[in-house]
Design an enzyme around this catalytic site. Structure first.
Site, short mmCIF file in Angstrom:
data_model
loop_
_atom_site.label_atom_id
_atom_site.label_comp_id
_atom_site.label_asym_id
_atom_site.label_seq_id
_atom_site.Cartn_x
_atom_site.Cartn_y
_atom_site.Cartn_z
N ASP A 1 0.84 -1.21 0.00
CA ASP A 1 0.00 0.00 0.00
C ASP A 1 0.87 1.25 0.00
OD1 ASP A 1 0.96 -0.36 2.60
OD2 ASP A 1 -1.00 -0.79 3.46
N ASN B 1 -6.96 -2.69 14.57
CA ASN B 1 -8.39 -2.79 14.23
C ASN B 1 -8.67 -3.97 13.29
OD1 ASN B 1 -7.50 -1.94 11.74
ND2 ASN B 1 -8.72 -0.07 11.67
N HIS C 1 -7.15 -4.59 10.32
CA HIS C 1 -6.93 -4.38 8.89
C HIS C 1 -5.69 -5.13 8.41
CE1 HIS C 1 -4.33 -0.47 9.46
NE2 HIS C 1 -3.58 -1.54 9.50
N GLU D 1 -9.55 -1.69 5.39
CA GLU D 1 -10.06 -1.33 6.70
C GLU D 1 -11.36 -2.07 7.01
OE1 GLU D 1 -8.15 0.28 8.58
OE2 GLU D 1 -7.85 2.37 8.04
P1 PGA Z 1 2.37 -1.81 12.78
O1 PGA Z 1 1.27 -1.73 11.64
O2 PGA Z 1 3.33 -2.87 12.37
O3 PGA Z 1 2.98 -0.46 12.80
O4 PGA Z 1 1.65 -2.16 14.03
C1 PGA Z 1 0.70 -2.91 11.17
C2 PGA Z 1 -0.44 -2.60 10.23
O5 PGA Z 1 -1.15 -1.61 10.48
O6 PGA Z 1 -0.64 -3.34 9.26
#
Ligand code: PGA
Length: 242
Positions: free
Chosen positions: A67, A136, A138, A143
């Site tokens: 992304d 969350n 995702h 999302e």
């Molecule tokens: P993080 O992000 O490794 O910074 O916790 C993971 C994600 O949001 O996919």
């Protein structure tokens, strides 16, 4: 899903980097799907260390990042392309023409998404997709919502996701873009192998919902239950609610 619990985030980084180095030795033309975020940083640093030690070769590999933010040029230090340069690509021999990113500045966003899907198909598909998980639930920038997109698409970021990214923007939430481009669920699920890594207690709840809950667009990571060969590598804290 195959769940593997290791003692520490460093143990995950070391084992996964060795696993990828072995796969590259067997198949130098490996196609990797890569995430950004805090979780994979020790893994990327370990791959760079293995490269310096002469134990991994990226000269024929191909990568696709999951992304990218909309509205940031690739030269912007806060872009995910810059993130990958900083934590891994500047330190290994991956040819830049084979490191693929979504272009968050593309004039025609829909075309850009189609271009990315075609580039993945031309590369023969993704062999190993590494993933992180948001608190969350995702994956990529897919999302939680009522419905998920199958293919690479333009998406609006949730406030929780923007807050989680604020560190990249000097802690200034107002500066975090509201929009992004992301591989879709089918893009991710079509990878031959998927390896999710999650560390720390803040991920324990979303990990439990991903592994043990129903398959639901409210927890996009739960769709990994549908993959033939999805692995989940956790440290003890992230596994604590399983
Ligand atoms: P993080 O992000 O490794 O910074 O916790 C993971 C994600 O949001 O996919």
């Amino acid at each position: 899903m195959r769940v593997r619990v290791l003692a520490t985030p460093d143990a995950i980084a070391r084992m996964l980097a060795r696993d990828i180095a072995r796969r590259l030795a067997r198949n130098p033309r490996l196609v990797l799907g890569l995430p950004t975020g805090l979780t994979p940083i020790p893994f990327y640093r370990e791959l760079a260390r293995l490269y310096r030690a002469g134990r991994v070769d990226f000269s024929q590999a191909t990568t696709f990042n999951l992304d990218e933010f909309v509205g940031l040029p690739s030269s912007d230090p806060r872009s995910y392309r810059a993130f990958m340069q900083r934590y891994m690509f500047d330190d290994v021999n991956l040819p830049s023409r084979r490191a693929h990113f979504l272009d968050g500045m593309a004039a025609d966003i829909d075309r850009e998404c189609v271009r990315y899907e075609r580039a993945i198909a031309r590369a023969g598909g993704i062999d190993v997709q590494i993933l992180g998980i948001g608190a969350n639930g995702h994956i990529g920038f897919n999302e939680p919502s009522d419905a998920l997109q199958a293919r690479t698409h333009h998406t609006h970021l949730r406030d929780a996701t923007r807050r989680a990214n604020a560190a990249l923007f000097g802690g200034r939430l107002a500066d975090v873009p509201h929009q992004a481009l992301s591989m879709g669920m089918a893009t991710i699920l079509h990878a031959k192998r998927v390896v999710m890594i999650a560390t720390g207690a803040s991920k324990a709840r979303s990990v439990a919902r991903m592994v043990q809950g129903p398959v639901t667009p409210r927890v996009p990571a739960s769709f990994l239950q549908l993959h033939r060969y999805a692995e989940v590598w956790l440290d003890r804290a992230a596994a604590s609610r399983l």
